[in-house]
Design an enzyme around this catalytic site. Structure first.
Site, PDB file in Angstrom:
ATOM      1  N   ARG A  70       4.869  -4.860  -2.896  1.00 17.40           N
ATOM      2  CA  ARG A  70       4.600  -4.017  -4.057  1.00 17.40           C
ATOM      3  C   ARG A  70       5.795  -4.049  -5.015  1.00 17.40           C
ATOM      4  NH1 ARG A  70       5.124   0.566  -2.919  1.00 17.40           N
ATOM      5  NH2 ARG A  70       5.477   0.508  -0.681  1.00 17.40           N
ATOM      6  N   TYR A 198      -0.846  -9.690  -4.471  1.00 14.41           N
ATOM      7  CA  TYR A 198      -0.419  -9.170  -3.183  1.00 14.41           C
ATOM      8  C   TYR A 198      -0.855  -7.728  -2.918  1.00 14.41           C
ATOM      9  CZ  TYR A 198       2.148  -8.558   1.044  1.00 14.41           C
ATOM     10  OH  TYR A 198       2.450  -8.334   2.355  1.00 14.41           O
ATOM     11  N   GLY A 199      -1.371  -7.500  -1.732  1.00 17.11           N
ATOM     12  CA  GLY A 199      -1.572  -6.161  -1.138  1.00 17.11           C
ATOM     13  C   GLY A 199      -1.789  -5.043  -2.134  1.00 17.11           C
ATOM     14  N   LYS A 207      -3.744   1.481  -2.711  1.00 13.89           N
ATOM     15  CA  LYS A 207      -2.744   2.407  -3.229  1.00 13.89           C
ATOM     16  C   LYS A 207      -3.093   2.888  -4.643  1.00 13.89           C
ATOM     17  CE  LYS A 207      -0.561   2.543   0.543  1.00 13.89           C
ATOM     18  NZ  LYS A 207       0.314   1.591   1.120  1.00 13.89           N
ATOM     19  N   HIS A 227      -0.621   9.586   1.979  1.00 13.32           N
ATOM     20  CA  HIS A 227      -0.212   8.329   2.625  1.00 13.32           C
ATOM     21  C   HIS A 227      -0.020   8.619   4.112  1.00 13.32           C
ATOM     22  CE1 HIS A 227       2.912   4.768   2.612  1.00 13.32           C
ATOM     23  NE2 HIS A 227       1.709   4.361   2.951  1.00 13.32           N
ATOM     24  N   SER A 249       6.271   3.489   3.825  1.00 14.48           N
ATOM     25  CA  SER A 249       5.807   2.134   4.105  1.00 14.48           C
ATOM     26  C   SER A 249       6.677   1.466   5.163  1.00 14.48           C
ATOM     27  CB  SER A 249       5.840   1.306   2.824  1.00 14.48           C
ATOM     28  OG  SER A 249       5.041   1.935   1.845  1.00 14.48           O
ATOM     29  N   CYS A 251       7.131   2.251   8.251  1.00 13.18           N
ATOM     30  CA  CYS A 251       7.879   3.204   9.085  1.00 13.18           C
ATOM     31  C   CYS A 251       7.054   3.710  10.265  1.00 13.18           C
ATOM     32  CB  CYS A 251       8.389   4.365   8.254  1.00 13.18           C
ATOM     33  SG  CYS A 251       9.709   3.859   7.130  1.00 13.18           S
ATOM     34  N   THR A 254       0.852   2.474  11.345  1.00 15.44           N
ATOM     35  CA  THR A 254      -0.110   1.656  12.094  1.00 15.44           C
ATOM     36  C   THR A 254       0.170   1.770  13.595  1.00 15.44           C
ATOM     37  OG1 THR A 254      -0.251   0.136  10.236  1.00 15.44           O
ATOM     38  CG2 THR A 254      -1.060  -0.672  12.351  1.00 15.44           C
ATOM     39  N   ASN A 255       1.447   1.734  13.951  1.00 13.60           N
ATOM     40  CA  ASN A 255       1.805   1.806  15.368  1.00 13.60           C
ATOM     41  C   ASN A 255       1.411   3.137  15.989  1.00 13.60           C
ATOM     42  OD1 ASN A 255       3.602  -0.571  16.566  1.00 13.60           O
ATOM     43  ND2 ASN A 255       3.813  -0.502  14.348  1.00 13.60           N
ATOM     44  N   ASP A 278      -3.252   4.384   7.188  1.00 12.85           N
ATOM     45  CA  ASP A 278      -2.469   4.349   5.942  1.00 12.85           C
ATOM     46  C   ASP A 278      -2.802   5.484   4.969  1.00 12.85           C
ATOM     47  OD1 ASP A 278      -0.383   2.816   4.593  1.00 12.85           O
ATOM     48  OD2 ASP A 278      -1.895   2.296   3.108  1.00 12.85           O
ATOM     49  N   ASN A 365       7.539  -8.746   5.254  1.00 10.85           N
ATOM     50  CA  ASN A 365       6.373  -7.948   4.832  1.00 10.85           C
ATOM     51  C   ASN A 365       5.088  -8.759   4.992  1.00 10.85           C
ATOM     52  OD1 ASN A 365       5.144  -5.573   3.826  1.00 10.85           O
ATOM     53  ND2 ASN A 365       5.069  -6.431   1.749  1.00 10.85           N
ATOM     54  N   ARG A 367       1.545  -9.722   6.609  1.00 10.12           N
ATOM     55  CA  ARG A 367       0.529  -8.717   6.963  1.00 10.12           C
ATOM     56  C   ARG A 367      -0.711  -9.370   7.555  1.00 10.12           C
ATOM     57  NH1 ARG A 367       1.468  -3.008   5.288  1.00 10.12           N
ATOM     58  NH2 ARG A 367       3.553  -3.138   4.411  1.00 10.12           N
ATOM     59  N   GLY A 492       4.575   3.598  22.284  1.00  9.38           N
ATOM     60  CA  GLY A 492       3.709   4.385  23.171  1.00  9.38           C
ATOM     61  C   GLY A 492       4.361   5.678  23.635  1.00  9.38           C
ATOM     62  N   ASN A 494       6.019   7.663  22.017  1.00  6.07           N
ATOM     63  CA  ASN A 494       5.921   8.734  21.028  1.00  6.07           C
ATOM     64  C   ASN A 494       4.873   9.771  21.425  1.00  6.07           C
ATOM     65  OD1 ASN A 494       7.952   7.615  19.470  1.00  6.07           O
ATOM     66  ND2 ASN A 494       6.530   6.392  18.235  1.00  6.07           N
TER      67      ASN A 494
HETATM   68  P1  GTP Z   1       2.664   0.368   5.819  1.00  4.11           P
HETATM   69  O1  GTP Z   1       1.487  -0.459   6.206  1.00  4.11           O
HETATM   70  O2  GTP Z   1       3.658  -0.381   4.989  1.00  4.11           O
HETATM   71  O3  GTP Z   1       2.305   1.653   5.178  1.00  4.11           O
HETATM   72  O4  GTP Z   1       3.531   0.625   7.181  1.00  4.11           O
HETATM   73  P2  GTP Z   1       3.320   1.521   8.492  1.00  4.11           P
HETATM   74  O5  GTP Z   1       3.870   2.895   8.254  1.00  4.11           O
HETATM   75  O6  GTP Z   1       1.933   1.412   8.986  1.00  4.11           O
HETATM   76  O7  GTP Z   1       4.346   0.831   9.539  1.00  4.11           O
HETATM   77  P3  GTP Z   1       4.064   0.023  10.899  1.00  4.11           P
HETATM   78  O8  GTP Z   1       3.408   0.862  11.943  1.00  4.11           O
HETATM   79  O9  GTP Z   1       3.417  -1.254  10.558  1.00  4.11           O
HETATM   80  O10 GTP Z   1       5.568  -0.242  11.403  1.00  4.11           O
HETATM   81  C1  GTP Z   1       6.496  -0.970  10.647  1.00  4.11           C
HETATM   82  C2  GTP Z   1       7.613  -1.449  11.512  1.00  4.11           C
HETATM   83  O11 GTP Z   1       8.226  -0.362  12.223  1.00  4.11           O
HETATM   84  C3  GTP Z   1       7.146  -2.447  12.566  1.00  4.11           C
HETATM   85  O12 GTP Z   1       8.044  -3.537  12.603  1.00  4.11           O
HETATM   86  C4  GTP Z   1       7.189  -1.668  13.846  1.00  4.11           C
HETATM   87  O13 GTP Z   1       7.451  -2.499  14.945  1.00  4.11           O
HETATM   88  C5  GTP Z   1       8.300  -0.630  13.611  1.00  4.11           C
HETATM   89  N1  GTP Z   1       8.023   0.623  14.371  1.00  4.11           N
HETATM   90  C6  GTP Z   1       6.859   1.302  14.394  1.00  4.11           C
HETATM   91  N2  GTP Z   1       6.917   2.361  15.241  1.00  4.11           N
HETATM   92  C7  GTP Z   1       8.167   2.359  15.766  1.00  4.11           C
HETATM   93  C8  GTP Z   1       8.855   3.206  16.701  1.00  4.11           C
HETATM   94  O14 GTP Z   1       8.321   4.191  17.238  1.00  4.11           O
HETATM   95  N3  GTP Z   1      10.165   2.888  16.990  1.00  4.11           N
HETATM   96  C9  GTP Z   1      10.780   1.814  16.410  1.00  4.11           C
HETATM   97  N4  GTP Z   1      12.044   1.577  16.736  1.00  4.11           N
HETATM   98  N5  GTP Z   1      10.163   0.985  15.523  1.00  4.11           N
HETATM   99  C10 GTP Z   1       8.881   1.252  15.205  1.00  4.11           C
HETATM  100  C1  SPV Z   2       2.559   0.016   1.918  1.00  6.77           C
HETATM  101  O1  SPV Z   2       3.412  -0.637   1.305  1.00  6.77           O
HETATM  102  O2  SPV Z   2       2.677   1.251   2.131  1.00  6.77           O
HETATM  103  C2  SPV Z   2       1.355  -0.668   2.453  1.00  6.77           C
HETATM  104  C3  SPV Z   2       1.106  -2.059   2.058  1.00  6.77           C
HETATM  105  O3  SPV Z   2       0.576  -0.044   3.150  1.00  6.77           O
HETATM  106  S1  SPV Z   2       0.468  -2.200   0.445  1.00  6.77           S
HETATM  107  O4  SPV Z   2      -0.981  -2.394   0.539  1.00  6.77           O
HETATM  108  O5  SPV Z   2       1.070  -3.391  -0.163  1.00  6.77           O
HETATM  109  O6  SPV Z   2       0.745  -1.007  -0.298  1.00  6.77           O
HETATM  110 MN    MN Z   3       1.231   2.146   3.364  1.00  2.50          MN
END
Ligand code: GTP
Ligand code: SPV
Ligand code: MN
Length: 583
Positions: A70, A198-199, A207, A227, A249, A251, A254-255, A278, A365, A367, A492, A494
């Site tokens: 972005r 892109y995205g 977004k 968000h 973003s 942070c 997704t995890n 998201d 970044n 995806r 996990g 968490n």
């Molecule tokens: P956007 O799609 O950009 O909005 O991101 P998101 O908030 O969904 O982040 P995502 O879950 O994809 O995690 C981004 C990065 O953070 C990845 O490389 C993960 O491996 C890392 N990450 C996620 N959860 C944890 C955690 O609990 N601990 C650590 N150390 N890293 C984490």
């Molecule tokens: C973010 O950046 O928070 C994302 C990816 O989820 S994007 O679709 O590029 O905004």
């Molecule tokens: Mn996002």
């Protein structure tokens, strides 16, 4: 005539006159259409096929190397009154915005096909859902919108019933960073995006619509567009608590949304249900609780760091019908990224033979795009027209020091302050420096379509005698020790923190009252089987008063940039916390 709605056909005609496409294609979302689009992209190189044995119907897209994230410095909110956009946004007057970007759109689709993409954000029959139409000249965008939204004939039928829709005009243009803008006209429910494929710059339902335009609509109509991920945590007693969490973003949304419980939790009967990773739209229901839907239908997730140890659910959903963007390739043509496994890739994200001297093999970044239904923890309640009731809202950021693993707000107003005071280290999800701490209220800094001062007031306005609002928590999975190692295992594990939240919600756990909020007693966090010694846990749950005084002073400086529009209740809350810290 492709649509019975004059406002839609008229707009498409107007855009076609401006952009001069060779063809116009109205997308119906069918399988035949998907196959034809894919064949065309394989022909022109927009998509590369992946190993059909290991990854049937999966494709790789390599975006232009200058178009990988972005672009916040080129993203504008165009409102009549500058103060309505606020100091948190770049602003242009609507006339000026249209003039600048229409000059780029003039004739830009010559020789190309203009795709009309009707889409619905949210279940088609949901009263919380909202529709839009994206016009684009990128078949890659169409293919992604088909996965990320309810796209095609059903959406068009709803648009014709509703009689209104958000207009999104997009062209990849020349993919020239000097000829690129992402503009929003909330008063006209219009988006114009030029020069990026892109995205978040190009998939306008995400977004641009579901956060920037929707946050504006939500404020006018009494709901929230955030968000946030949405996850359901089923306890051994069989109750499911739905939690919405806002992290900036890259942070961890997704995890957290698809976390796999530690083994002892699985054996005890804990289950995790994924509803969104998201974006979350919420509004008070008749029972006074906040009810939430995920307006999206798929995941556009960060690839690096996604592996069997961190996020096995994500790995498992990516073996068929997925689009990968800017990942690396193995010698047998499988997608690969750092953190997936120990194989060494053959080609990097730009298609060059892999050479560690060129940096990471996959772009940081890079995806994947995949339907939510392919997630092993997919919750069928994602299709519920009325959404799910939210028990807790969680804010969090990437802070290597200061901020404890978890704490609870004492009430709604304090919780809004916790959200407003959020800060996080920047990531590769946006162009610019990575790892710099910046204020990112509610993880909405890049996405709030109006003045943050008004946004905080809107959040505060939900506290009414008839509402039963969720508890608010703050987490930080990213604390580091003196050697730069993460103090908390994360992923996990968490769930151990979420369990404490659920016990708080149920009234089953005590808390330590501190000036910054309510923290768990160390013995109330289940650390069985964890490689986390008492000293580490002590650091994770410590509140350093002097450092917090400095933090609160920084929060005050930041909030003061919003001037007189800042709600007095928020300043009063900040005064209260500062006094509790001892001035
Ligand atoms: P956007 O799609 O950009 O909005 O991101 P998101 O908030 O969904 O982040 P995502 O879950 O994809 O995690 C981004 C990065 O953070 C990845 O490389 C993960 O491996 C890392 N990450 C996620 N959860 C944890 C955690 O609990 N601990 C650590 N150390 N890293 C984490
Ligand atoms: C973010 O950046 O928070 C994302 C990816 O989820 S994007 O679709 O590029 O905004
Ligand atoms: Mn996002």
């Amino acid at each position: 005539m492709p649509s019975s709605l004059p406002a839609l056909t008229h707009w498409v005609e107007t855009v076609a006159r401006l952009t001069q496409p060779a063809h116009i294609h109205w997308c119906d979302g069918s399988d035949d259409e998907r196959r034809a689009l894919t064949a065309g992209m394989l022909d022109n190189g927009d998509l590369l096929p992946l190993n059909p044995q290991t990854h049937p119907d999966c494709y790789l897209h390599r975006s232009h190397p200058d178009d990988v994230a972005r672009v916040e410095h080129l993203t504008f909110i165009c409102t009549e009154n500058r103060d309505d956009a606020g100091p948190n946004n770049l602003w242009l007057a609507p006339d000026e915005g249209h003039t600048r970007i229409d000059a780029l759109f003039a004739g830009c689709m010559r020789g190309r096909t203009l795709y009309v993409v009707p889409y619905c954000m949210g279940p088609i029959d949901s009263p919380l859902a909202r529709c839009g139409v994206e016009i684009t000249d990128s078949p890659y965008v169409v293919a992604n919108m088909r996965i990320m939204t309810r796209m095609g004939a059903a959406a068009l039928a709803r648009i014709e019933r509703d009689g209104h829709f958000v207009k999104g005009l997009h062209s990849i243009g020349e993919l020239d960073p000097e000829r690129r803008y992402i503009m929003h006209f909330p008063e006209e429910l219009t988006i114009k995006s030029y020069g990026s494929g892109y995205g978040g710059n190009a998939l306008l339902g995400k977004k641009c619509h579901a956060l920037r335009i929707a946050s504006w609509q939500a404020r006018n109509e009494g709901w929230l567009a955030e968000h946030m991920l949405i996850v359901g945590i089923q306890t051994p007693a069989g109750e499911t608590h739905y939690i919405a969490a806002a992290f900036p973003s890259a942070c961890g949304k997704t995890n957290l949304a698809m976390l796999i419980p530690p083994q002892a939790y699985r054996e005890a009967g804990w289950k995790v249900w994924t509803l969104g990773d998201d974006i979350c739209w919420m509004q008070p229901g008749a029972d006074g609780r906040l009810w939430a839907i995920n307006p999206e239908a798929g995941f556009f997730g960060v690839a690096p760091g996604t592996g069997n140890k961190t996020n096995r659910n994500a790995v498992e959903m990516l073996h068929h019908d997925a689009i990968f963007t800017n990942v690396a390739l193995t010698d047998d043509n499988q997608p690969w990224w750092e953190g997936l496994d120990k194989r060494v890739p053959a080609f990097d994200w730009r298609g060059r033979p892999f050479d560690p001297g060129n940096g990471a093999a996959a772009h940081p970044n890079s995806r994947f795009t995949v339907s939510a239904r392919q997630c092993p923890s997919y919750s069928p309640r994602m299709e519920d027209a009325h959404g799910v009731p939210i028990s807790a809202i969680v804010f969090g950021g990437r802070r290597e020091s200061l901020v404890p693993l978890v704490f609870e707000a004492r009430d709604w107003c304090h919780g809004v302050l916790l959200g407003a005071a959020m800060a996080s280290e920047t990531t590769a999800a946006a162009t610019g420096a990575v790892g710099v701490v910046r204020r990112d209220p509610m993880a909405m800094k890049p996405f709030c379509g109006y003045n943050f001062a008004d946004y905080f007031a809107h959040w505060l306005s939900f506290e009414q005698p008839e509402t039963k609002l969720p508890k608010i928590f703050h987490v930080n999975w990213f604390r580091k020790d003196a050697d730069g190692q993460f103090l908390w295992p994360g992923f996990g594990d968490n769930l151990r923190v979420l369990e404490w939240m659920i016990r708080r919600i149920q009234g089953d756990a005590d808390a330590v009252d501190t000036p910054i909020g309510l923290l768990p007693h160390a013995q109330d966090l289940n650390c069985d089987g964890l490689d986390c010694n008492p000293d580490q846990l002590g650091q994770l749950l410590a509140v350093d008063r002097d450092a917090w005084k400095a933090e609160i002073a920084a929060v005050r400086d930041y909030l003061q940039t919003f001037g007189e529009r800042l709600p007095a209740a928020l300043t009063a809350e900040l005064d209260r916390v500062e006094a509790a810290l001892g001035g």
